[in-house]
Motif scaffolding. Sequence first.
Motif, PDB file in Angstrom:
ATOM      1  N   SER A  34      -2.202   3.450   9.897  1.00 24.95           N
ATOM      2  CA  SER A  34      -1.566   2.218   9.628  1.00 24.95           C
ATOM      3  C   SER A  34      -2.431   1.492   8.652  1.00 24.95           C
ATOM      4  CB  SER A  34      -1.224   1.294  10.614  1.00 24.95           C
ATOM      5  OG  SER A  34      -2.437   1.009  11.477  1.00 24.95           O
ATOM      6  N   GLU A  35      -3.803   1.399   8.771  1.00 22.53           N
ATOM      7  CA  GLU A  35      -4.487   0.934   7.765  1.00 22.53           C
ATOM      8  C   GLU A  35      -4.670   1.589   6.452  1.00 22.53           C
ATOM      9  OE1 GLU A  35      -8.619   1.249   9.763  1.00 22.53           O
ATOM     10  OE2 GLU A  35      -8.220  -0.973  10.881  1.00 22.53           O
ATOM     11  N   ILE A  36      -4.518   3.030   6.445  1.00 23.95           N
ATOM     12  CA  ILE A  36      -4.528   3.663   5.090  1.00 23.95           C
ATOM     13  C   ILE A  36      -3.318   3.016   4.405  1.00 23.95           C
ATOM     14  CG2 ILE A  36      -4.159   5.839   4.254  1.00 23.95           C
ATOM     15  CD1 ILE A  36      -6.092   6.914   6.451  1.00 23.95           C
ATOM     16  N   ALA A  37      -1.968   3.102   5.250  1.00 29.66           N
ATOM     17  CA  ALA A  37      -0.777   2.935   4.666  1.00 29.66           C
ATOM     18  C   ALA A  37      -0.637   1.473   4.063  1.00 29.66           C
ATOM     19  CB  ALA A  37       0.459   3.116   5.608  1.00 29.66           C
ATOM     20  N   GLY A  38      -1.329   0.685   4.671  1.00 31.34           N
ATOM     21  CA  GLY A  38      -1.471  -0.718   4.373  1.00 31.34           C
ATOM     22  C   GLY A  38      -2.205  -0.909   2.982  1.00 31.34           C
ATOM     23  N   LEU A  41      -0.238   0.260   0.025  1.00 32.46           N
ATOM     24  CA  LEU A  41       0.867  -0.574   0.009  1.00 32.46           C
ATOM     25  C   LEU A  41       0.300  -1.872  -0.857  1.00 32.46           C
ATOM     26  CD1 LEU A  41       3.882  -1.076   0.288  1.00 32.46           C
ATOM     27  CD2 LEU A  41       3.590  -2.328   2.301  1.00 32.46           C
ATOM     28  N   ILE A  42      -0.718  -2.401  -0.483  1.00 27.40           N
ATOM     29  CA  ILE A  42      -1.411  -3.320  -1.153  1.00 27.40           C
ATOM     30  C   ILE A  42      -1.749  -2.844  -2.711  1.00 27.40           C
ATOM     31  CG2 ILE A  42      -3.506  -4.791  -1.527  1.00 27.40           C
ATOM     32  CD1 ILE A  42      -3.252  -5.118   1.639  1.00 27.40           C
ATOM     33  N   GLY A  43      -2.217  -1.908  -2.917  1.00 25.15           N
ATOM     34  CA  GLY A  43      -2.630  -1.202  -4.265  1.00 25.15           C
ATOM     35  C   GLY A  43      -1.313  -0.966  -4.795  1.00 25.15           C
ATOM     36  N   LEU A  44      -0.227  -0.454  -4.505  1.00 28.93           N
ATOM     37  CA  LEU A  44       0.951  -0.250  -5.110  1.00 28.93           C
ATOM     38  C   LEU A  44       1.666  -1.550  -5.561  1.00 28.93           C
ATOM     39  CD1 LEU A  44       2.768   2.652  -3.175  1.00 28.93           C
ATOM     40  CD2 LEU A  44       1.578   2.920  -5.575  1.00 28.93           C
ATOM     41  N   THR A  45       1.326  -2.517  -4.743  1.00 29.07           N
ATOM     42  CA  THR A  45       1.868  -3.847  -5.166  1.00 29.07           C
ATOM     43  C   THR A  45       1.229  -4.379  -6.263  1.00 29.07           C
ATOM     44  OG1 THR A  45       2.627  -4.397  -2.948  1.00 29.07           O
ATOM     45  CG2 THR A  45       2.223  -6.269  -3.971  1.00 29.07           C
ATOM     46  N   ILE A  46      -0.144  -4.389  -6.142  1.00 32.57           N
ATOM     47  CA  ILE A  46      -0.949  -5.070  -7.190  1.00 32.57           C
ATOM     48  C   ILE A  46      -0.647  -4.074  -8.656  1.00 32.57           C
ATOM     49  CG2 ILE A  46      -3.426  -5.098  -8.316  1.00 32.57           C
ATOM     50  CD1 ILE A  46      -4.024  -5.608  -5.233  1.00 32.57           C
TER      51      ILE A  46
END
Length: 80
Positions: A34-38, A41-46
């Motif tokens: 879940s930490e890796i996925a989070g 996801l934050i990187g993709l959002t940026i």
Amino acid sequence: MFSRREPVPFAFLAETDRFRSNVAPPPRPRASRSEIAGRALIGLTIVAGFVGGLLFGMPAMESGPRTTHQVQHSEASDGR
């Protein structure tokens, strides 16, 4: 003033630079899925924010008048 004439043993200070501990630090805990996925996801959002900013900002950065301006005529103004 008063000066000290006794030799001061500074050898212990020189030894501290070379000192290596034989105690290893504890290993870092592994990241959960879940930490890796989070983080992903934050990187993709940026990245998506940067790309979106470029896509919406490029037309605003163009200089000069637009050459693809099209004039629309209505049928009422043809005068027939």
